[in-house]
Design a protein around this motif. Sequence first.
Motif, PDB file in Angstrom:
ATOM      1  N   LEU A 156       0.831  -1.206   0.000  1.00  0.00           N
ATOM      2  CA  LEU A 156       0.000   0.000   0.000  1.00  0.00           C
ATOM      3  C   LEU A 156       0.864   1.253   0.000  1.00  0.00           C
ATOM      4  CD1 LEU A 156      -2.729  -1.046   2.601  1.00  0.00           C
ATOM      5  CD2 LEU A 156      -2.707  -1.381   0.133  1.00  0.00           C
ATOM      6  N   VAL A 157       1.931   1.249   0.791  1.00  0.00           N
ATOM      7  CA  VAL A 157       2.818   2.408   0.839  1.00  0.00           C
ATOM      8  C   VAL A 157       3.570   2.561  -0.476  1.00  0.00           C
ATOM      9  CG1 VAL A 157       4.820   3.408   2.001  1.00  0.00           C
ATOM     10  CG2 VAL A 157       3.031   2.300   3.344  1.00  0.00           C
ATOM     11  N   VAL A 158       4.065   1.454  -1.016  1.00  0.00           N
ATOM     12  CA  VAL A 158       4.803   1.515  -2.280  1.00  0.00           C
ATOM     13  C   VAL A 158       3.903   2.052  -3.399  1.00  0.00           C
ATOM     14  CG1 VAL A 158       5.968   0.129  -4.041  1.00  0.00           C
ATOM     15  CG2 VAL A 158       6.396  -0.309  -1.629  1.00  0.00           C
ATOM     16  N   ALA A 159       2.679   1.538  -3.479  1.00  0.00           N
ATOM     17  CA  ALA A 159       1.761   2.018  -4.515  1.00  0.00           C
ATOM     18  C   ALA A 159       1.392   3.479  -4.286  1.00  0.00           C
ATOM     19  CB  ALA A 159       0.501   1.151  -4.532  1.00  0.00           C
ATOM     20  N   GLY A 160       1.120   3.865  -3.047  1.00  0.00           N
ATOM     21  CA  GLY A 160       0.774   5.255  -2.766  1.00  0.00           C
ATOM     22  C   GLY A 160       1.893   6.209  -3.129  1.00  0.00           C
ATOM     23  N   LEU A 161       3.145   5.810  -2.837  1.00  0.00           N
ATOM     24  CA  LEU A 161       4.283   6.649  -3.200  1.00  0.00           C
ATOM     25  C   LEU A 161       4.419   6.756  -4.714  1.00  0.00           C
ATOM     26  CD1 LEU A 161       6.599   8.257  -1.983  1.00  0.00           C
ATOM     27  CD2 LEU A 161       7.978   6.174  -1.958  1.00  0.00           C
TER      28      LEU A 161
ATOM     29  N   TYR B 125       1.968   6.551  -6.902  1.00  0.00           N
ATOM     30  CA  TYR B 125       0.887   7.398  -7.408  1.00  0.00           C
ATOM     31  C   TYR B 125       1.198   8.878  -7.158  1.00  0.00           C
ATOM     32  CZ  TYR B 125      -1.728   3.000  -7.590  1.00  0.00           C
ATOM     33  OH  TYR B 125      -2.138   1.728  -7.860  1.00  0.00           O
ATOM     34  N   GLY B 126       1.709   9.195  -5.969  1.00  0.00           N
ATOM     35  CA  GLY B 126       2.025  10.589  -5.671  1.00  0.00           C
ATOM     36  C   GLY B 126       3.107  11.147  -6.574  1.00  0.00           C
ATOM     37  N   LEU B 127       4.178  10.367  -6.799  1.00  0.00           N
ATOM     38  CA  LEU B 127       5.262  10.836  -7.665  1.00  0.00           C
ATOM     39  C   LEU B 127       4.803  10.910  -9.123  1.00  0.00           C
ATOM     40  CD1 LEU B 127       8.328   8.948  -6.146  1.00  0.00           C
ATOM     41  CD2 LEU B 127       7.684  11.336  -5.846  1.00  0.00           C
ATOM     42  N   PHE B 128       3.919   9.996  -9.524  1.00  0.00           N
ATOM     43  CA  PHE B 128       3.389  10.044 -10.891  1.00  0.00           C
ATOM     44  C   PHE B 128       2.558  11.304 -11.096  1.00  0.00           C
ATOM     45  CE2 PHE B 128       0.309   8.355 -14.177  1.00  0.00           C
ATOM     46  CZ  PHE B 128       1.226   8.405 -15.218  1.00  0.00           C
ATOM     47  N   ALA B 129       1.758  11.661 -10.082  1.00  0.00           N
ATOM     48  CA  ALA B 129       0.973  12.893 -10.171  1.00  0.00           C
ATOM     49  C   ALA B 129       1.885  14.113 -10.256  1.00  0.00           C
ATOM     50  CB  ALA B 129       0.042  13.004  -8.965  1.00  0.00           C
ATOM     51  N   MET B 130       2.989  14.119  -9.481  1.00  0.00           N
ATOM     52  CA  MET B 130       3.951  15.222  -9.569  1.00  0.00           C
ATOM     53  C   MET B 130       4.577  15.294 -10.953  1.00  0.00           C
ATOM     54  SD  MET B 130       5.972  15.140  -5.926  1.00  0.00           S
ATOM     55  CE  MET B 130       7.129  16.345  -6.554  1.00  0.00           C
ATOM     56  N   GLY B 131       4.931  14.122 -11.508  1.00  0.00           N
ATOM     57  CA  GLY B 131       5.525  14.108 -12.843  1.00  0.00           C
ATOM     58  C   GLY B 131       4.577  14.630 -13.897  1.00  0.00           C
ATOM     59  N   LEU B 132       3.293  14.257 -13.796  1.00  0.00           N
ATOM     60  CA  LEU B 132       2.312  14.770 -14.759  1.00  0.00           C
ATOM     61  C   LEU B 132       2.177  16.279 -14.653  1.00  0.00           C
ATOM     62  CD1 LEU B 132      -0.489  12.052 -14.451  1.00  0.00           C
ATOM     63  CD2 LEU B 132       1.160  12.348 -16.319  1.00  0.00           C
ATOM     64  N   SER B 133       2.288  16.815 -13.436  1.00  0.00           N
ATOM     65  CA  SER B 133       2.231  18.259 -13.266  1.00  0.00           C
ATOM     66  C   SER B 133       3.421  18.932 -13.936  1.00  0.00           C
ATOM     67  CB  SER B 133       2.180  18.609 -11.782  1.00  0.00           C
ATOM     68  OG  SER B 133       2.243  19.997 -11.580  1.00  0.00           O
TER      69      SER B 133
ATOM     70  N   ALA C  82       8.664   3.916 -12.152  1.00  0.00           N
ATOM     71  CA  ALA C  82       8.909   2.606 -12.760  1.00  0.00           C
ATOM     72  C   ALA C  82       9.604   1.673 -11.777  1.00  0.00           C
ATOM     73  CB  ALA C  82       9.752   2.774 -14.027  1.00  0.00           C
ATOM     74  N   TRP C  83      10.573   2.200 -11.034  1.00  0.00           N
ATOM     75  CA  TRP C  83      11.263   1.385 -10.025  1.00  0.00           C
ATOM     76  C   TRP C  83      10.303   0.948  -8.927  1.00  0.00           C
ATOM     77  CZ3 TRP C  83      12.251   3.689  -5.062  1.00  0.00           C
ATOM     78  CH2 TRP C  83      12.861   2.820  -4.177  1.00  0.00           C
ATOM     79  N   LEU C  84       9.414   1.850  -8.473  1.00  0.00           N
ATOM     80  CA  LEU C  84       8.452   1.486  -7.436  1.00  0.00           C
ATOM     81  C   LEU C  84       7.485   0.410  -7.931  1.00  0.00           C
ATOM     82  CD1 LEU C  84       7.707   5.035  -5.983  1.00  0.00           C
ATOM     83  CD2 LEU C  84       8.766   3.140  -4.746  1.00  0.00           C
ATOM     84  N   VAL C  85       7.093   0.475  -9.194  1.00  0.00           N
ATOM     85  CA  VAL C  85       6.238  -0.576  -9.750  1.00  0.00           C
ATOM     86  C   VAL C  85       6.983  -1.900  -9.765  1.00  0.00           C
ATOM     87  CG1 VAL C  85       5.044  -1.354 -11.834  1.00  0.00           C
ATOM     88  CG2 VAL C  85       4.829   1.015 -11.090  1.00  0.00           C
ATOM     89  N   TRP C  86       8.278  -1.865 -10.083  1.00  0.00           N
ATOM     90  CA  TRP C  86       9.071  -3.101 -10.029  1.00  0.00           C
ATOM     91  C   TRP C  86       9.125  -3.647  -8.607  1.00  0.00           C
ATOM     92  CZ3 TRP C  86      13.865  -3.952  -7.553  1.00  0.00           C
ATOM     93  CH2 TRP C  86      14.424  -5.195  -7.803  1.00  0.00           C
ATOM     94  N   VAL C  87       9.297  -2.770  -7.616  1.00  0.00           N
ATOM     95  CA  VAL C  87       9.271  -3.213  -6.216  1.00  0.00           C
ATOM     96  C   VAL C  87       7.919  -3.840  -5.895  1.00  0.00           C
ATOM     97  CG1 VAL C  87       9.330  -2.439  -3.818  1.00  0.00           C
ATOM     98  CG2 VAL C  87      10.975  -1.517  -5.462  1.00  0.00           C
ATOM     99  N   LEU C  88       6.848  -3.199  -6.352  1.00  0.00           N
ATOM    100  CA  LEU C  88       5.507  -3.735  -6.119  1.00  0.00           C
ATOM    101  C   LEU C  88       5.363  -5.133  -6.712  1.00  0.00           C
ATOM    102  CD1 LEU C  88       2.715  -2.894  -4.928  1.00  0.00           C
ATOM    103  CD2 LEU C  88       2.092  -2.160  -7.228  1.00  0.00           C
ATOM    104  N   SER C  89       5.985  -5.361  -7.861  1.00  0.00           N
ATOM    105  CA  SER C  89       5.888  -6.675  -8.504  1.00  0.00           C
ATOM    106  C   SER C  89       6.566  -7.762  -7.684  1.00  0.00           C
ATOM    107  CB  SER C  89       6.511  -6.624  -9.905  1.00  0.00           C
ATOM    108  OG  SER C  89       7.927  -6.503  -9.836  1.00  0.00           O
TER     109      SER C  89
END
Length: 728
Positions: free
Chosen positions: A401-406, A408-416, A528-535
């Motif tokens: 949950l923490v890995v996914a939340g982090l 999502y937050g960084l992805f939102a910052m990147g989109l901004s 991308a690295w966090l998604v790999w950790v999630l996997s």
Amino acid sequence: MPLRRLALLLPLFAACFTLGAAEAQVPRPSKYADLVRAELVTQESAVAPGAPLTAGVKLTMKPGWHVYWRNPGDSGLPPEIAWTLPAGFSAGSIAWPAPERIPVGDLMNFGYEGEVLLTVPLTAPETLGTGPVPLKAKVSYLVCERECVPGEATLSASLPVAPAGSSPRPDPRNAALFAQGRARLPEPAPWPVRMRDDGGTPVLDVDAPGLQARDVAFFPYSETALEHAAAQGATSDATGLHLRLQRSSQAAADAPAPQADGVLTFTEETGSGPIRRAYALGTATPAPSAVAAPPVASSAVPVPVVPGSGPGGAEGLWQAAFLAFLGGLLLNLMPCVFPVLSIKVLSLVRHSGESPGRVRLHGLVYAAGVLASFLGLAGLLIALRSGGAQIGWGFQLQSPLVVAGLAYGLFAMGLSLSGVWHLGGRAAALGDGLTRRAGLEGSFFTGVLATVVATPCTAPFMGAAVGYGLTQGAPVALTVFAALGLGLALPFTLLAAWPALLRRLPRPGAWMETLKGLLAFPLYLTVAWLVWVLSQQVGSAGLMAGLTGLVLVGFCAWAIERGRVAGPLARRGAQVAALLALLGLAGLVAVLDRDRAGPVTVASADGIEPFAQARLDALLAARRPVFVNMTAAWCITCQVNDRATLQAASVQDAFKAHEVAQLKGDWTNQNPEITRVLEANGRSGVPLYLLYDGRGGVAVLPQILTEAILRDALAALPAGTGPRAALP
């Protein structure tokens, strides 16, 4: 409004962050004073040069309370003994008596009620003075009923030196106690024993025809092999005893049957009546106890600050704080933190036209966010560890949950940064004053974010300092974490506070939009690295849920931006769409933790085995040199060391040339065995690299490895460490 919210949040953060620490510092009520009575006793009445000596720590528990076995079961911590012995003395492993199954609610603990004697063999040097010989032991334990209370006791004893040419006699005062203790120790099994897989169910077969046994229980040495609370069904037939067990939910579905390493207890019906038996199965030896001995320094192997052997008092505290401060400084250069700081430096350029006092305030508020976050993390760690949780630095990243939340937050910052949507657009329309307030709030939460993304990294100097702080009580831990936060916050705070340096920064202009867009890509790489950790933490369904969540985050950003520039009706529709997407995101996040992956299987084709305490004990008993690599998928430092150094052909050739066995412990998900090894070596997180020489010595290697460091450490191994056990 934002500034007032910041003023309200600061005391709230402080209150939440210090809650765990304050709880840990409150003096225990008197009702906890007599839960455990600890004594140090010896079997012999004197010490003879070169002769073995058996010491024991006797623990007497209050009725209804219990302490734990080496594998505590579903919760708890085993007792630990740190010895302080005269020069030349050595201590062996704890001899663990056979435990009992102690149900607590839905959990099953393994431990002892009433009274237990933990014996440890000591060896005296070949030459002794005139005596007396002082023996000291620091015993740490967790005692539980429905609640758990950590405790410790410092014990001592003094023995005379036996006359020359004589053997020490048993102490008659302790003869009965040690006889009872020996009777509770498991004996080697007299029959062949094996563990087989029966359609996914582990079955322990004991080839003992005619054995009449009841109240059968198997206690595995491994904490993650079996479901401890599951029923153990025993049957007997002409071939012997068969015990059906349940595989741990943490084990992969296609994993082989667990090893038959553990203790088997049962009551045997004999002609003279029932007799309680206990047998040690498998080849694993007991886990070694902690021994406080002077470490041997090496030019390539720095000596860490270890609980029980490191500097004490104010000197040890300031050393740990200084190391933490240096570690915090170096964290700014780690790939976890650098993208966030780059964005904040860009914001400094945007604010460079403001007064120097205003820019300094941004730096101070950023530092406040870093310090508040580090103190909050320390308070949470203290509170959880005081309750028996086996966690350390970076523990939150063991949660999907923490890995996914982090992510999502960084992805939102990147989109901004990429211009998909604009954070703070409405605030900008409300006027310059409100924009500045929002900037201060942004500086504070940039400090919070920098702390959060720093946890996957362990900089040099950090490991020993944080490990020392977490083992020395709440005040020391808070001081160490505050020093770590000061180190992380200092470079940006100095940049903001140095007007002459700020004037050298480029003036705001169109180039900032280009740079802002470029800075989005390090954030995407982090995602991308966090998604790999999630996997590594969830199964295929959980990974799909996590990836779908990224799509929903992108949709929310797009809908919010479209609604910002649309008419009232379209704006309301965009808000509804964004809200539905957020609800969907919340539902997906709830699925993540339900699809936890089993432990990552470590390849053994290249000679690397997955870490297990039982396997380490067996290799050390065979006098094999062993390299232990404690790592995690979310630890960037670990991954860099692994790929740049440990996988290098020259390093692997050196391991093979010195016949060093390699064990790899994966701490991506919680693993109590790995946590215990980290704590025993004064660390609270990964990476941790241990090199056992096969003769009882162990070296703690640096957290940043190079090929030269490893080759030098391997070359320093003693020649002829005894018989070799072949690698499987």
